[in-house]
Design an enzyme around this catalytic site. Structure first.
Site, PDB file in Angstrom:
ATOM      1  N   GLY A  13       0.851  -1.202   0.000  1.00  0.00           N
ATOM      2  CA  GLY A  13       0.000   0.000   0.000  1.00  0.00           C
ATOM      3  C   GLY A  13       0.876   1.238   0.000  1.00  0.00           C
ATOM      4  N   GLY A  16      -0.531   4.570  -1.080  1.00  0.00           N
ATOM      5  CA  GLY A  16      -1.780   4.967  -0.416  1.00  0.00           C
ATOM      6  C   GLY A  16      -1.669   6.222   0.436  1.00  0.00           C
ATOM      7  N   ALA A  19       0.308   5.806   3.892  1.00  0.00           N
ATOM      8  CA  ALA A  19       1.758   5.789   3.712  1.00  0.00           C
ATOM      9  C   ALA A  19       2.271   7.213   3.509  1.00  0.00           C
ATOM     10  CB  ALA A  19       2.115   4.910   2.512  1.00  0.00           C
ATOM     11  N   VAL A  87      -1.136  -8.189  -4.898  1.00  0.00           N
ATOM     12  CA  VAL A  87      -1.001  -9.040  -3.708  1.00  0.00           C
ATOM     13  C   VAL A  87      -1.320 -10.517  -3.963  1.00  0.00           C
ATOM     14  CG1 VAL A  87      -1.338  -7.222  -2.000  1.00  0.00           C
ATOM     15  CG2 VAL A  87      -3.318  -8.448  -2.897  1.00  0.00           C
ATOM     16  N   LYS A 149      -6.030  -1.109  11.338  1.00  0.00           N
ATOM     17  CA  LYS A 149      -7.448  -1.373  11.534  1.00  0.00           C
ATOM     18  C   LYS A 149      -8.184  -1.121  10.215  1.00  0.00           C
ATOM     19  CE  LYS A 149      -9.686   2.908  12.492  1.00  0.00           C
ATOM     20  NZ  LYS A 149     -10.704   3.644  13.123  1.00  0.00           N
ATOM     21  N   ASP A 178      -3.381   0.372  16.869  1.00  0.00           N
ATOM     22  CA  ASP A 178      -4.485   1.273  17.201  1.00  0.00           C
ATOM     23  C   ASP A 178      -3.755   2.571  17.495  1.00  0.00           C
ATOM     24  OD1 ASP A 178      -6.274   2.934  18.460  1.00  0.00           O
ATOM     25  OD2 ASP A 178      -7.405   1.285  19.336  1.00  0.00           O
ATOM     26  N   HIS A 179      -3.824   3.519  16.582  1.00  0.00           N
ATOM     27  CA  HIS A 179      -2.897   4.650  16.700  1.00  0.00           C
ATOM     28  C   HIS A 179      -3.121   5.472  17.979  1.00  0.00           C
ATOM     29  CE1 HIS A 179      -5.550   7.963  15.363  1.00  0.00           C
ATOM     30  NE2 HIS A 179      -6.176   6.994  14.767  1.00  0.00           N
ATOM     31  N   GLU A 217     -15.740  14.197  16.749  1.00  0.00           N
ATOM     32  CA  GLU A 217     -15.187  14.727  15.494  1.00  0.00           C
ATOM     33  C   GLU A 217     -16.160  15.779  14.976  1.00  0.00           C
ATOM     34  OE1 GLU A 217     -13.323  11.465  12.855  1.00  0.00           O
ATOM     35  OE2 GLU A 217     -14.900  10.486  13.989  1.00  0.00           O
ATOM     36  N   HIS A 241     -10.581   2.333  19.652  1.00  0.00           N
ATOM     37  CA  HIS A 241     -10.041   3.436  20.460  1.00  0.00           C
ATOM     38  C   HIS A 241     -10.742   3.564  21.823  1.00  0.00           C
ATOM     39  CE1 HIS A 241      -8.402   4.220  16.609  1.00  0.00           C
ATOM     40  NE2 HIS A 241      -9.396   4.937  16.142  1.00  0.00           N
ATOM     41  N   LYS A 340     -19.617  11.770  14.699  1.00  0.00           N
ATOM     42  CA  LYS A 340     -19.207  12.704  13.650  1.00  0.00           C
ATOM     43  C   LYS A 340     -20.123  13.911  13.707  1.00  0.00           C
ATOM     44  CE  LYS A 340     -16.867   9.595  10.601  1.00  0.00           C
ATOM     45  NZ  LYS A 340     -15.535  10.118  10.897  1.00  0.00           N
TER      46      LYS A 340
HETATM   47  P1  NAD Z   1      -5.631   3.795   0.137  1.00  0.00           P
HETATM   48  O1  NAD Z   1      -6.866   3.359  -0.579  1.00  0.00           O
HETATM   49  O2  NAD Z   1      -5.192   5.200  -0.005  1.00  0.00           O
HETATM   50  O3  NAD Z   1      -4.429   2.861  -0.301  1.00  0.00           O
HETATM   51  C1  NAD Z   1      -4.587   1.482  -0.511  1.00  0.00           C
HETATM   52  C2  NAD Z   1      -3.300   0.904  -1.084  1.00  0.00           C
HETATM   53  O4  NAD Z   1      -3.524  -0.487  -1.346  1.00  0.00           O
HETATM   54  C3  NAD Z   1      -2.860   1.535  -2.389  1.00  0.00           C
HETATM   55  O5  NAD Z   1      -1.467   1.703  -2.338  1.00  0.00           O
HETATM   56  C4  NAD Z   1      -3.243   0.473  -3.427  1.00  0.00           C
HETATM   57  O6  NAD Z   1      -2.419   0.480  -4.581  1.00  0.00           O
HETATM   58  C5  NAD Z   1      -3.013  -0.788  -2.641  1.00  0.00           C
HETATM   59  N1  NAD Z   1      -3.753  -1.918  -3.211  1.00  0.00           N
HETATM   60  C6  NAD Z   1      -5.085  -2.053  -3.377  1.00  0.00           C
HETATM   61  N2  NAD Z   1      -5.366  -3.230  -3.987  1.00  0.00           N
HETATM   62  C7  NAD Z   1      -4.188  -3.862  -4.189  1.00  0.00           C
HETATM   63  C8  NAD Z   1      -3.813  -5.105  -4.777  1.00  0.00           C
HETATM   64  N3  NAD Z   1      -4.715  -5.965  -5.264  1.00  0.00           N
HETATM   65  N4  NAD Z   1      -2.497  -5.421  -4.806  1.00  0.00           N
HETATM   66  C9  NAD Z   1      -1.565  -4.571  -4.322  1.00  0.00           C
HETATM   67  N5  NAD Z   1      -1.861  -3.383  -3.754  1.00  0.00           N
HETATM   68  C10 NAD Z   1      -3.155  -3.035  -3.696  1.00  0.00           C
HETATM   69  O7  NAD Z   1      -5.857   3.393   1.661  1.00  0.00           O
HETATM   70  P2  NAD Z   1      -5.173   4.025   2.956  1.00  0.00           P
HETATM   71  O8  NAD Z   1      -6.013   5.165   3.419  1.00  0.00           O
HETATM   72  O9  NAD Z   1      -3.737   4.273   2.709  1.00  0.00           O
HETATM   73  O10 NAD Z   1      -5.372   2.880   4.041  1.00  0.00           O
HETATM   74  C11 NAD Z   1      -4.620   1.683   4.062  1.00  0.00           C
HETATM   75  C12 NAD Z   1      -5.067   0.817   5.229  1.00  0.00           C
HETATM   76  O11 NAD Z   1      -4.892   1.529   6.440  1.00  0.00           O
HETATM   77  C13 NAD Z   1      -6.560   0.445   5.192  1.00  0.00           C
HETATM   78  O12 NAD Z   1      -6.716  -0.828   5.758  1.00  0.00           O
HETATM   79  C14 NAD Z   1      -7.199   1.477   6.106  1.00  0.00           C
HETATM   80  O13 NAD Z   1      -8.393   1.002   6.684  1.00  0.00           O
HETATM   81  C15 NAD Z   1      -6.110   1.649   7.142  1.00  0.00           C
HETATM   82  N6  NAD Z   1      -6.141   2.945   7.819  1.00  0.00           N
HETATM   83  C16 NAD Z   1      -5.965   4.101   7.118  1.00  0.00           C
HETATM   84  C17 NAD Z   1      -5.963   5.318   7.788  1.00  0.00           C
HETATM   85  C18 NAD Z   1      -5.734   6.628   7.047  1.00  0.00           C
HETATM   86  O14 NAD Z   1      -5.624   7.653   7.731  1.00  0.00           O
HETATM   87  N7  NAD Z   1      -5.639   6.646   5.747  1.00  0.00           N
HETATM   88  C19 NAD Z   1      -6.164   5.354   9.179  1.00  0.00           C
HETATM   89  C20 NAD Z   1      -6.323   4.148   9.875  1.00  0.00           C
HETATM   90  C21 NAD Z   1      -6.313   2.957   9.176  1.00  0.00           C
END
Ligand code: NAD
Length: 482
Positions: A13, A16, A19, A87, A149, A178-179, A217, A241, A340
Site C-alpha cells: 500500500g 496509499g 503511507a 497481492v 485497523k 491502534d494509533h 469529530e 479506540h 461525527k
Molecule cells: P488507500 O486506498 O489510499 O491505499 C490502498 C493501497 O492499497 C494503495 O497503495 C493500493 O495500490 C493498494 N492496493 C489495493 N489493492 C491492491 C492489490 N490488489 N495489490 C496490491 N496493492 C493493492 O488506503 P489508505 O487510506 O492508505 O489505508 C490503508 C489501510 O490503512 C486500510 O486498511 C485502512 O483502513 C487503514 N487505515 C488508514 C488510515 C488513514 O488515515 N488513511 C487510518 C487508519 C487505518
C-alpha cells in the site's frame, strides 16, 4: 545518541494515503533522531507502475513540511525502492524476495524485516501466506508484521482473519495498530495512575463518582461514505479506540511494566465489563445519526452524503453507560461518547470525583474535583479544585491547575514504528484484547437489533441527541465537556 536500528521495511500500500501522510513522515522523524541511519531501506509496493525515481520523489514530497534540509530529505528518500505488485500474484513475491535480499546486503540489515500491511484487511491473509511461502521471512533476523485497523467486522470474522495470519506469523510477530495507543496523553495516563499515590489511592468506587470519555469529530464522513456504511461509529471508534481507553482506565495495576503484564490486566478489565443485552441496551446505549445544520446550509444529512444509502440506518454517533463488575468499580458509571459532526474535534477523558460535602463545606458551595486528560487536538491535563476566593469573606471558588506538554512530543506513528522496531508490544493490540472487545461490541449490536432500538437524529454541530444527555441526567450526572 539514539541507537541505530537495522531493518528493511516492506510497505504494502506504498502509494496509499496512510503511507504518504503518516508512514513516510514518521520514518523521516526516526531518521532525523538517528533511530534509523545508514542501515535501513524501504520497499514500497502497490498496484501502480511507478519507477524508483518517481517513488523517491513522492517520498521526498511527503516530508516537505518537516524536512531539515533538501540534502538530507534526498538522502532519506534514496533508501526507498518501489515494486509494482499485485497481492495475489506469486511471481511478484519472488521478485520482491530478490530485491529484499539485495537491499539486505547493500544496507547491511542483518535479515531484520518489518512488513507493513497498509492495505485493505481482506488482503492480510493472502499477503502473509505469500510472505511465508515465498520465503520473505528470514531465518537470521527479526520478522514483524504490522497491520492496520479495521481488524474484522465482528468476533467471528476477526477470528477467521486472525487464524489466517497465524498460519504464517506467530502472535509475538504480529503488531496490530491502534494509533491511539501511540498518543502521548494515553501513555501519560499510566504514569498518572500508577506513579502518583495521590491518584492511585483514590482510583476506585470509594472516591470516583463517574468517568467520561469523549471522542468527538466535527467532520462528517467526507469521502469515506462507502467504508462508513459498513462500519458505523460503533465499529469504527468504540471497538478499538474507546475500549482501549476504557481498559486503561479500569485496569488493575500491572505486576510490572512488561507488555505481557500490562496486556493481562487490560484483558481482565475488558472481561469484567457488564454484558449488554436486549433488556438493558436502551437504558445504557444511545445511537444517533447526523442531520443537516440550521446554521450551515452547506452541511448535508448523513443520508445525503456521497456513497451513502438514502435509507441508511447506520449510526454516526454512539453514547453509552459502561459498567464494570470488578469489586473496585461496582456502581461507577463510565460514560462514553463518540460521533461525527459534533460541536468540535475533541478527545478528552474526565474523571469526576465524589463530592465530599460536610457542614463546614456544604455541597452547593463545593464543585466536584475533576481530573481532565486532554488527548487531542490540544494535549494536557487539568485538575479542578476548590479554593478560597481572594478577599475578606470565606467564599469558595473552583480553580484549575493545568499542564501542557511541550509541543515536540513524538507523533503516534513515529512512536509506534519505533516500538515495532525495538520489539516492544506494549502499545499494540493483542489478539486477546481484540477478541474481548469484539465480543462486547457484538453484544451491543445484537441487543440493538433484538430490542429494536431507536436511531435518534441529531443536528450537525451539536453534541448528539438529547437522549445521550439523559443517560447521565438519570444518574444525576452531566457531561463535563459540552
Ligand atoms: P488507500 O486506498 O489510499 O491505499 C490502498 C493501497 O492499497 C494503495 O497503495 C493500493 O495500490 C493498494 N492496493 C489495493 N489493492 C491492491 C492489490 N490488489 N495489490 C496490491 N496493492 C493493492 O488506503 P489508505 O487510506 O492508505 O489505508 C490503508 C489501510 O490503512 C486500510 O486498511 C485502512 O483502513 C487503514 N487505515 C488508514 C488510515 C488513514 O488515515 N488513511 C487510518 C487508519 C487505518
Amino acid at each position: 545518541m539514539a541507537q541505530n536500528k537495522k531493518a528493511l521495511f516492506i510497505i504494502f500500500g506504498g502509494t496509499g494515503d496512510l503511507a504518504y501522510r503518516k508512514l513516510y513522515p514518521a520514518l523521516y522523524k526516526l531518521y532525523k533522531k538517528n533511530y534509523l541511519n545508514e542501515n535501513f531501506a524501504v520497499i514500497g509496493t502497490a498496484r501502480r507502475e511507478w519507477s524508483d525515481p518517481y517513488y523517491q520523489e513522492v517520498v521526498y514530497d511527503s516530508i516537505q513540511e518537516i524536512k531539515k534540509s533538501d540534502e538530507d530529505a534526498k538522502e532519506f528518500a534514496s533508501h526507498f525502492r518501489y515494486q509494482s505488485h499485485n497481492v495475489n500474484d506469486t511471481e511478484n513475491y519472488i521478485s520482491l524476495l530478490k530485491l529484499a535480499d539485495e537491499l539486505d546486503e547493500e544496507y547491511d540489515l542483518e535479515g531484520n524485516r518489518v512488513f507493513y500491511l497498509s492495505v485493505s484487511p481482506s488482503f492480510f491473509g493472502t499477503v502473509s501466506s505469500h510472505l511465508r511461502a515465498e520465503n520473505l521471512i528470514t531465518e537470521n533476523g527479526f520478522n514483524r508484521l504490522i497491520i492496520e485497523k479495521p481488524f474484522g467486522s465482528d468476533f467471528v470474522n476477526s477470528d477467521v482473519l486472525n487464524n489466517d495470519i497465524l498460519e504464517s506469523f506467530s502472535e509475538e510477530q504480529i503488531y496490530r495498530i491502534d494509533h491511539y495507543l501511540g498518543k502521548e496523553m494515553i501513555q501519560m495516563l499510566l504514569a498518572l495512575r500508577f506513579g502518583n499515590p495521590l491518584f492511585k489511592k483514590i482510583w476506585n468506587k470509594d472516591f470516583v463518582s463517574n468517568i467520561q470519555v469523549t471522542l468527538a469529530e466535527d467532520m462528517g464522513v467526507e469521502e469515506r461514505g462507502a467504508y462508513y456504511e459498513q462500519s458505523g461509529a460503533l465499529r469504527d471508534m468504540v471497538q478499538n479506540h474507546v475500549l482501549q481507553i476504557v481498559s486503561f482506565l479500569y485496569m488493575d495495576e500491572p505486576k510490572s511494566n512488561d507488555s505481557n503484564a500490562i496486556r493481562k490486566v487490560k484483558v481482565e478489565a475488558l472481561r469484567d465489563l457488564k454484558i449488554i443485552n436486549k433488556d438493558n441496551i436502551n437504558h445504557n446505549f444511545v445511537r444517533g445519526q447526523y442531520s443537516s445544520s440550521k446554521d450551515n446550509l452547506d452541511i448535508l444529512d448523513y443520508v445525503s452524503e456521497h456513497e451513502v444509502d438514502p435509507d441508511s440506518t447506520v449510526e454516526t454517533f454512539v453514547a453509552g453507560k459502561i459498567e464494570s463488575t470488578h469489586e473496585n468499580w461496582k456502581g461507577v458509571p463510565l460514560y462514553i461518547r463518540t460521533g461525527k459532526r459534533m460541536k468540535a474535534k475533541k478527545t478528552q477523558i474526565d474523571i469526576v470525583f465524589k463530592n465530599d460535602a460536610t457542614t463546614f463545606f456544604p455541597a452547593q458551595e463545593v464543585k466536584e474535583n475533576v481530573l481532565s486528560i486532554h488527548i487531542g487536538p490540544d494535549e494536557g491535563l487539568s485538575l479542578q479544585l476548590n479554593n478560597k476566593k481572594i478577599g475578606h469573606a470565606f467564599e469558595i471558588e473552583p480553580i484549575h491547575l493545568t499542564y501542557q506538554p511541550s509541543a515536540d512530543a513524538p507523533e503516534d506513528y513515529e512512536r509506534l514504528i519505533l516500538s515495532a522496531l525495538t520489539g516492544d508490544k506494549t502499545n499494540f493490540v493483542h489478539w486477546d484484547e481484540l477478541a474481548e472487545s469484539w465480543k462486547y461490541i457484538d453484544s451491543i449490536r445484537e441487543a440493538w437489533t433484538n430490542a429494536d432500538s431507536p436511531l435518534y437524529l441529531y443536528e450537525a454541530n451539536t453534541n448528539g441527541p438529547k437522549e445521550a444527555n439523559e443517560l447521565l441526567e438519570n444518574d444525576n450526572n452531566y457531561w463535563i465537556w459540552n
